[in-house]
Design an enzyme around this catalytic site. Structure first.
Site, PDB file in Angstrom:
ATOM      1  N   THR A 265       1.328  -0.454  -5.553  1.00  0.00           N
ATOM      2  CA  THR A 265       0.719   0.881  -6.142  1.00  0.00           C
ATOM      3  C   THR A 265       1.837   1.975  -6.103  1.00  0.00           C
ATOM      4  O   THR A 265       2.676   2.069  -5.566  1.00  0.00           O
ATOM      5  CB  THR A 265      -0.469   1.441  -5.236  1.00  0.00           C
ATOM      6  OG1 THR A 265      -0.110   1.667  -3.897  1.00  0.00           O
ATOM      7  CG2 THR A 265      -1.694   0.513  -5.602  1.00  0.00           C
TER       8      THR A 265
ATOM      9  N   MET B 140       0.744  -1.259   0.053  1.00  0.00           N
ATOM     10  CA  MET B 140      -0.080   0.109   0.032  1.00  0.00           C
ATOM     11  C   MET B 140       0.728   1.339   0.008  1.00  0.00           C
ATOM     12  O   MET B 140       0.906   1.828   1.149  1.00  0.00           O
ATOM     13  CB  MET B 140      -0.933  -0.112   1.312  1.00  0.00           C
ATOM     14  CG  MET B 140      -1.645  -1.270   1.339  1.00  0.00           C
ATOM     15  SD  MET B 140      -3.160  -1.219   2.621  1.00  0.00           S
ATOM     16  CE  MET B 140      -1.886  -1.391   4.107  1.00  0.00           C
ATOM     17  N   ASP B 141       1.283   1.468  -1.316  1.00  0.00           N
ATOM     18  CA  ASP B 141       2.223   2.639  -1.266  1.00  0.00           C
ATOM     19  C   ASP B 141       1.547   3.917  -1.973  1.00  0.00           C
ATOM     20  O   ASP B 141       1.092   3.797  -2.673  1.00  0.00           O
ATOM     21  CB  ASP B 141       3.393   2.389  -2.058  1.00  0.00           C
ATOM     22  CG  ASP B 141       4.722   3.200  -1.950  1.00  0.00           C
ATOM     23  OD1 ASP B 141       5.785   2.870  -2.953  1.00  0.00           O
ATOM     24  OD2 ASP B 141       4.626   3.778  -1.112  1.00  0.00           O
ATOM     25  N   GLY B 142       1.993   4.964  -1.280  1.00  0.00           N
ATOM     26  CA  GLY B 142       1.504   6.547  -1.902  1.00  0.00           C
ATOM     27  C   GLY B 142       0.644   7.112  -1.167  1.00  0.00           C
ATOM     28  O   GLY B 142       0.173   8.212  -1.290  1.00  0.00           O
TER      29      GLY B 142
END
Lengths: 374, 255
Positions: A319, A62-64
């Site tokens: 992501t 879950m990047d960003g």
């Protein structure tokens, strides 16, 4: 298939979740109908997707969240809150599609190196959201989700660890779906932990068989010991000379370890056990070396992995377009396709999931072939 | 009775037609995905030709110093084409990438090792090179050949090594020393077992799917993984683009 009128949140409604706690969709008839229509369309798409092979386990990095907050000029913690609501909708989509296992990379051991204030706020948010998930009307009970927290739990602060353990305990009887939340996790830490546990296991195994033998006939064992010591002494000089001949500069002072690096096999002959200094005890050690007591195998190590509670992932999605795994599930993704859509995690939607599943279905046959070859 | 049978049959027919309809829709969606892929392949092809003929300015200068160790994962069936592998190595040499690790799952590349070293006279094996490969002067290429057995199974060997070391340390009749195993111990054990190469900065995958196909897991913690397509259709321009994009990446390492 149940038609649940309150749960079909559309993308527009999700934005309101940024500042308000989870609540049923209020507003007029139109938003209600819109939500229902979206839900129905979604189910139609999922029934089409179900014609092809579906993944059993999807994992998300879950990047960003922070970039999202910066982009929308939000406060620091709001990016993570938006990320959490995105997580809830993705979970809903995955479980509706029929995917049993979903895992997410919530917090890495490397993330502890962020500013203490940021780490603390993320920990507080996690504890708050875990409590929310355990409420009666949450998604957990709707889909019968069992939660596992994966990682080095000792690194977490007390309140978070307690909340996590409570969540695992409360959902332990759920069997329909599984959610794995990786907290204080890195793959290298997992591998090191698994190796340590399998060494401990092997040690306990050897101790147990030793005790068994001693209780059967003490003097006989001693007699055997003496016999082996004599033969070992004879062979010791042989072993030492072969050692000096074949030794490589591996940077290790221990003679036995240097030998091991050359041999690479499980079967050791008598003379090689002993070090040049003398004799060590053990019929059991000799037996271990000769493979009678089995050495540590790959399956023993895999048994002790934190992620042994779930099958290997079939799809990995990271992501925000970064191309690396950042120490996540390196061991388990040998035959797993890696997708990196450029969208930020809080902005992820149904279309990204559908696209990834279609791609997975395209390569499914090839990947199954690879898995069989491992 | 007839009416019930009739209704039953009708129900079955409707379900069958419905399922057929769903299948057709599914094939339609798969066709859309395929069409998208073919368009992007054609686009990449044109882009790579522009890069090869130096039409696009931004790819002209590469900060190759940032790429200290490159790994290439090749699908085992495609790895039999040794001439293509050698061509790839020659491209890498010309670009300035001197330290390369070649991986394929089944060990096909290991078998072609001799042929490759015969043709790439400039190259040495990593076993022959004593000093840290990322620091040596770039007058020769260093090649490492890795396969699946050097990955997870090497960890099992290292575990046995660590176990034996602990076994020797304890007293007769005493408890196992419950020292905490550190990453550095495991790294040391892995080095002894034969895994000498450092962590690659960039991993290029030549195959149908973007997957590392069992590359030694502890070596790809922060490695950028780029999918290059099939080895049969490899292009110089795509290689340059992948290396260029790597040099532009910013690593946070979790912070």
């Amino acid at each position: 298939m149940k038609f649940s009128s309150h749960t079909g949140l559309s993308q527009t409604l999700q934005v309101s979740l940024l500042n308000t706690p989870m609540q049923k969709s209020s507003g007029g008839i139109t938003s209600h109908l819109l939500g229902g229509l979206c839900c129905y369309l979604r189910r139609c798409i999922f029934s089409v997707l179900s014609v092809g092979p579906l993944p059993n386990h999807i994992t998300f990095i879950m990047d960003g969240n922070r970039r999202f907050a910066k982009k929308r000029n939000l406060g620091e913690g709001d990016g993570h809150k938006a990320g959490f609501s995105a997580l809830l909708s993705i979970l809903r989509y995955c479980y509706e599609l029929g995917i049993k296992y979903v895992s997410v990379y919530a917090f890495s051991i490397d993330n502890f190196r962020r500013k203490p204030k940021e780490v603390q706020s993320v920990m507080d948010l996690m504890r708050e959201k875990i409590e929310e998930l355990l409420q009666q009307e949450s998604i957990i009970n709707e889909y019968g989700i069992r939660i596992h927290f994966i990682g080095n739990m000792q690194l977490l602060t007390e309140p978070v660890r307690v909340a996590a353990e409570k969540a695992m305990r409360v959902t332990a009887n759920n069997q329909e779906r599984v959610l794995l939340i990786c907290i204080a996790y890195t793959s290298t830490d997992e591998i090191v932990h698994a190796v340590q546990e399998s060494c401990k296991d092997k040690w306990n195994q050897i101790q147990a068989s030793k005790e068994g033998k001693v209780s059967n006939g003490g003097s006989k064992i001693n007699g055997l010991d003496l016999h082996f010591r004599d033969s070992c002494r004879d062979n010791a000089t042989e072993a030492c000379s072969s050692l000096h001949k074949g030794v490589k500069d591996a940077g290790e002072k221990d003679a036995l370890l240097e030998q091991n690096s050359e041999k690479h096999s499980d079967n050791y002959s008598e003379g090689e056990i002993t070090s040049c200094n003398g004799i060590v005890e053990i019929t059991e050690e000799r037996k271990y070396k000769q493979g009678e007591t089995a050495s540590i195998k790959l399956v023993d190590i895999e048994k002790h992995m934190y992620m042994a509670v779930a099958p290997d992932p079939d799809i990995l999605i990271r992501t925000s377009g970064e191309d690396r795994l950042s120490n996540f599930l390196l061991w388990q993704t040998s035959a797993c396709p890696l997708y990196a859509p450029k969208v930020l995690w809080p902005e992820i939607g149904l279309r990204h999931l559908v696209w990834v599943v279609l791609n997975f279905q395209r390569h499914h046959f090839y990947l199954e072939k690879k898995k069989k070859q491992f | 009775m007839d009416f019930r049978d009739g209704a039953h049959n009708l129900y079955h027919i409707i379900v069958a037609i419905g399922y057929l309809g769903l299948q057709l829709l599914w094939y339609f969606m798969q066709i859309i995905v395929s069409v998208w892929y073919h368009i992007s392949i054609v686009g990449n092809m044109f882009e790579s030709y522009f890069i090869s003929y130096e039409v696009l300015n931004k790819y002209k200068s590469l900060h190759i110093g940032k790429l200290r160790y490159l790994a290439v994962v090749i699908e085992s069936e495609e790895a039999h084409q040794t001439s293509k592998v050698i061509k790839l190595l020659q491209w890498l040499d010309s670009v300035g990438v001197k330290n390369v690790c070649l991986y394929d799952m089944n060990g096909v590349l290991k078998k072609s090792k001799d042929t490759i070293f015969q043709i790439m006279k400039n190259a040495k094996s990593i076993e022959e090179v004593n000093e840290d490969v990322t620091h040596h002067a770039p007058d020769h290429m260093t090649l490492e050949f890795v396969s699946y057995v050097d990955g997870k199974e090497a960890v099992a060997k290292a575990a046995n090594l660590i176990f034996v070391e602990n076994f020797k340390r304890h007293d007769i009749g005493g408890e196992l020393d419950h020292q905490i195993l550190l990453e550095s111990h495991l790294n040391q054990a892995l080095q002894i077992v034969g895994c000498k190469g450092p962590e690659p900065d960039l991993l290029l995958v030549y195959g149908p799917v973007r997957s590392h196909l069992g590359f030694p897991p502890w070596r790809i913690r922060y490695t950028e993984i780029v999918h290059m397509g099939s080895l049969n259709f490899m292009r110089y321009g795509s290689l340059i683009k992948a290396i260029y994009n790597f040099t532009k990446v910013r690593h946070n390492y979790g912070t």
